[in-house]
Design a protein around this motif. Structure first.
Motif, short mmCIF file in Angstrom:
data_model
loop_
_atom_site.label_atom_id
_atom_site.label_comp_id
_atom_site.label_asym_id
_atom_site.label_seq_id
_atom_site.Cartn_x
_atom_site.Cartn_y
_atom_site.Cartn_z
N TYR A 23 -39.93 31.31 2.49
CA TYR A 23 -40.89 30.52 2.57
C TYR A 23 -41.91 30.65 3.77
CZ TYR A 23 -38.50 27.74 -0.95
OH TYR A 23 -37.66 27.51 -2.00
N LYS A 24 -43.26 30.25 3.66
CA LYS A 24 -44.32 30.34 4.64
C LYS A 24 -44.30 29.60 5.78
CE LYS A 24 -47.81 32.17 1.52
NZ LYS A 24 -49.07 32.14 1.01
N ASN A 25 -44.03 28.31 5.52
CA ASN A 25 -44.20 27.38 6.51
C ASN A 25 -43.22 26.84 7.63
OD1 ASN A 25 -46.85 26.68 5.25
ND2 ASN A 25 -45.78 25.37 3.69
N PHE A 26 -42.46 28.01 7.85
CA PHE A 26 -41.50 27.94 9.01
C PHE A 26 -41.46 29.20 9.82
CE2 PHE A 26 -39.85 25.72 5.04
CZ PHE A 26 -39.42 24.58 5.56
N SER A 27 -41.20 28.72 11.18
CA SER A 27 -40.97 29.88 12.14
C SER A 27 -39.48 30.09 12.40
CB SER A 27 -41.61 29.50 13.58
OG SER A 27 -42.98 29.31 13.38
N LYS A 289 -43.81 29.85 -1.20
CA LYS A 289 -43.08 31.04 -0.80
C LYS A 289 -43.99 32.11 -0.38
CE LYS A 289 -38.76 30.41 -3.31
NZ LYS A 289 -37.55 31.22 -3.98
N ASN A 290 -43.38 33.18 0.38
CA ASN A 290 -44.02 34.19 0.77
C ASN A 290 -44.05 35.59 0.12
OD1 ASN A 290 -41.74 35.27 1.70
ND2 ASN A 290 -41.67 34.42 3.84
#
Length: 344
Positions: A23-27, A289-290
């Motif tokens: 997923y995109k929205n996490f570091s 998702k990335n």
């Protein structure tokens, strides 16, 4: 928001970390082996706070707690090339600043603890006795020579301590994620059996605890990854049962916390949508998702129902089923793996 993915050891938290990587929205730390267990490890921040403010013993508990915390962080910083790379070698510098900020009184001195430390070896015992004898002889002549002295410290201001401790953890996260998203994934930042006791050291914390059928944990620890899990008692199945039950003794309390969710590794494999729904209740929607794939349930299924793969342990498994029925996962309607691929 700090999201801690936590497990008890071989309960499958790594699979959830893989899912988050899609997923995109996490570091998330690119190094799988970096576990941020700085708060609840012995001599970590929890131990430090306890000795400073909950059970202070004259100057002694503060002095030694700070001393041990400093040593622990030094060892953690150099524990592996991966940790050093992930933190860019900044931990000693950040730790020194933190200890400076919480210290109210500082002086050169020593006490019995220092002699106990040196007496752990025969040479150390001889040297400490010799130094003490020399000091006493010189004192009779009106002279004093400082021997065995080190930096001693007291941290008095409790409110400032917790403020600086949160800033300290924040700075470590900052060096790990210089371009971090508002939601940061950490590996093992909370103790799985009691995560909320560490929440005070984090800004906006959430804990996701991944648990697993005790039968598979037993087989993993006893057979599949024995050399990596020697801290789990498997020489006697009854010891394992007591260990597993004690490790789960805070479940009822933790599951009532709105910032804690407990998920099963097996559900993650067989019913990931249900797990995602539970997770989203405390951290919000996972989002877009990335396009990369890291989580492979069709492979991870081979790490379920391992107790069926090793029939030689059927007697031990029967005892676990009798003594820990509330922790067993229902595989009755689930596919049995072929056990041809293992990803421990």
């Amino acid at each position: 928001m700090v999201i801690g993915v936590c497990g008890y050891g071989y309960t499958g938290s790594g699979a959830l970390l893989d899912l988050f990587r899609e997923y995109k929205n996490f570091s998330q730390c690119p190094f799988d082996d970096v576990e941020i267990m700085l708060t609840y490890y012995p001599d970590g921040l929890e131990s430090l706070a306890y000795n400073l403010y909950e059970a202070p013993s004259r100057f002694m508990s503060s002095d030694i707690a700070i001393y041990r915390f400093e040593r622990f962080m030094y060892q953690y910083a150099r524990s592996s090339k991966v940790v050093k790379a992930a933190t860019h070698g900044k931990i000693p510098e950040i730790t020194e600043e933190f200890l400076k900020n919480i210290t109210d009184i500082e002086w050169s001195g020593s006490w019995l603890f220092d002699f106990y430390q040196k007496q752990e070896t025969n040479i150390g015992w001889f040297m400490s006795r010799a130094f003490r004898t020399i000091q006493r002889i010189l004192e009779k002549k009106g002279m004093y020579i400082p021997l065995n002295q080190r930096n001693m410290r007291l941290a008095v201001d409790e409110e400032r301590f917790y403020k600086e401790a949160r800033a300290y953890i924040g700075k470590i996260i900052d060096v790990m994620y210089p371009d971090k998203h508002s939601r940061v994934i950490l590996n093992q930042p909370f103790a799985a059996n009691f995560p909320t006791k560490s929440f005070v050291f984090f800004d906006d914390p959430r804990a996701i605890i991944v648990d697993r059928d005790p039968r598979d944990v037993y087989i993993l620890s006893k057979r599949a990854v024995k050399s990596r899990s020697e801290w789990i008692p498997t020489d006697d199945v009854n010891k394992f049962i007591k260990y597993y039950r004690w490790m789960h003794s805070h479940f009822d309390k933790e599951i009532q916390n709105e910032n804690v969710v407990i998920v099963n590794y097996e559900d993650l494999i067989f019913n990931s949508e249900l797990v995602i729904e539970d997770i989203e209740k405390i951290i919000g929607e996972l989002g877009e998702k990335n396009g990369e794939r890291h989580f492979f349930p069709e492979v991870s299924i081979n790490n379920t129902q391992l107790f069926k793969k090793y029939p030689e342990y059927i007697t031990d498994i029967s005892v676990i089923e009798r003594e820990l029925p509330e922790y067993l996962y229902d595989f009755s309607d689930k596919q049995t793996p072929k056990f041809d691929t293992e990803t421990f």
